[in-house]
Write an enzyme that holds these catalytic residues in place. Sequence first.
Site, short mmCIF file in Angstrom:
data_model
loop_
_atom_site.label_atom_id
_atom_site.label_comp_id
_atom_site.label_asym_id
_atom_site.label_seq_id
_atom_site.Cartn_x
_atom_site.Cartn_y
_atom_site.Cartn_z
N SER A 14 0.87 -1.18 0.00
CA SER A 14 0.00 0.00 0.00
C SER A 14 0.91 1.23 0.00
O SER A 14 1.80 1.35 0.84
CB SER A 14 -0.87 -0.01 1.25
N HIS A 23 -1.60 -1.81 -4.28
CA HIS A 23 -2.85 -1.60 -3.56
C HIS A 23 -3.00 -0.09 -3.37
O HIS A 23 -2.22 0.54 -2.65
CB HIS A 23 -2.77 -2.33 -2.21
N ASP A 68 -5.06 3.02 -2.11
CA ASP A 68 -6.10 3.34 -1.13
C ASP A 68 -6.82 4.64 -1.49
O ASP A 68 -6.27 5.73 -1.35
CB ASP A 68 -5.47 3.48 0.27
N MET A 102 -9.76 7.19 -0.64
CA MET A 102 -10.64 7.59 0.49
C MET A 102 -11.34 8.88 0.14
O MET A 102 -10.75 9.77 -0.48
CB MET A 102 -9.78 7.82 1.74
N HIS A 144 -8.56 0.15 -3.53
CA HIS A 144 -9.33 -0.16 -2.32
C HIS A 144 -10.21 1.06 -2.07
O HIS A 144 -9.76 2.10 -1.59
CB HIS A 144 -8.36 -0.42 -1.16
N MET A 175 -12.48 3.14 -0.30
CA MET A 175 -13.08 3.47 1.00
C MET A 175 -13.93 4.71 0.80
O MET A 175 -13.57 5.83 1.19
CB MET A 175 -11.95 3.69 2.03
N MET A 209 -10.55 -6.52 6.51
CA MET A 209 -9.75 -5.44 7.11
C MET A 209 -9.25 -5.86 8.49
O MET A 209 -10.01 -6.37 9.32
CB MET A 209 -10.58 -4.16 7.24
N ASP A 224 -5.59 -6.59 5.15
CA ASP A 224 -5.07 -5.22 4.98
C ASP A 224 -5.13 -4.48 6.30
O ASP A 224 -6.20 -4.33 6.89
CB ASP A 224 -5.95 -4.51 3.92
C1 DX5 Z 1 -6.00 1.54 5.75
C2 DX5 Z 1 -5.59 1.15 4.36
C3 DX5 Z 1 -4.43 0.23 4.31
C4 DX5 Z 1 -3.18 0.78 4.94
C5 DX5 Z 1 -2.17 -0.30 5.13
O1 DX5 Z 1 -7.21 2.19 5.70
O2 DX5 Z 1 -6.65 0.51 3.70
O3 DX5 Z 1 -4.19 -0.22 3.00
O4 DX5 Z 1 -2.61 1.81 4.21
O5 DX5 Z 1 -1.07 0.24 5.77
P1 DX5 Z 1 -0.35 -0.49 6.99
O6 DX5 Z 1 0.22 -1.77 6.46
O7 DX5 Z 1 0.68 0.48 7.41
O8 DX5 Z 1 -1.39 -0.74 8.05
ZN ZN Z 2 -6.18 -0.58 1.88
#
Ligand code: DX5
Ligand code: ZN
Length: 226
Positions: free
Chosen positions: A11, A36, A38, A40, A70, A72, A141, A175
């Site tokens: 990520s 991956h 992320d 948001m 991903h 969110m 998660m 994750d």
């Molecule tokens: C959290 C994200 C993850 C996160 C993972 O909301 O979906 O993908 O960035 O990072 P680490 O491995 O540092 O928890």
């Molecule tokens: Zn993620």
Amino acid sequence: MPCLKPMIGPSILNADLAQLSEESQRLLDQGADYLHLDVMDGHFVPNLTFGHPVVKCLRSKIPRAFFETHMMVSNPQQWIEPMADAGVDQYTFHVEPVKDVPEVCRKIKEAGMKVGLAIKPGTPVDVVKTYIDFADLVLIMTVEPGFGGQKFMSDMMPKVSWLRENYPELNIEVDGGVGLNTIDQCSQAGANWIVSGTAVIRAEDPKAVISTLKESVQTAIDSKKC
Ligand code: DX5
Ligand code: ZN
């Protein structure tokens, strides 16, 4: 029965986002199987990252790697077309805010992407049971979504084991807080897609970390003879 493949997807959330393509390429050169990404929206989670314009620019710099977004976001349906146009391979969304999950899955497939179904720590695993046939992957998660660098929640492992027992061929992703100290729990429970953010990005030797994560998953797969 086809063997499961271990897949390690860093990520890039806690990487230097001003150098997104260089950082991403570096991770791929160091053995990452996919990226991956992320996404948001500041609404489904209390944080904001980037959207399809950034993913599209990244795709133009990195033409071949497998991109998972991903999502969110509160309205995953809204971003299907733009993300497909940006060159995303797998669209993983949270089922919690969605009324008609099969419809969203169908639209993602029509747009030419694979479907990932994600659930937050508070969501019971049987929520995804009815939708498994529509999905290419389920993401469990292991932290509350929103931020990198949080503590891994071991109490999510029964969800992974339950899925693996019931769906031996399903791709199961974990994750949040996954690194050298927590990978064995994930792989033994049956996860084969591993997202790792800070543990890879902040490592002195990211290549060694990626390869150790992969070995752990492969060993668990081998012990189950696929
Ligand atoms: C959290 C994200 C993850 C996160 C993972 O909301 O979906 O993908 O960035 O990072 P680490 O491995 O540092 O928890
Ligand atoms: Zn993620």
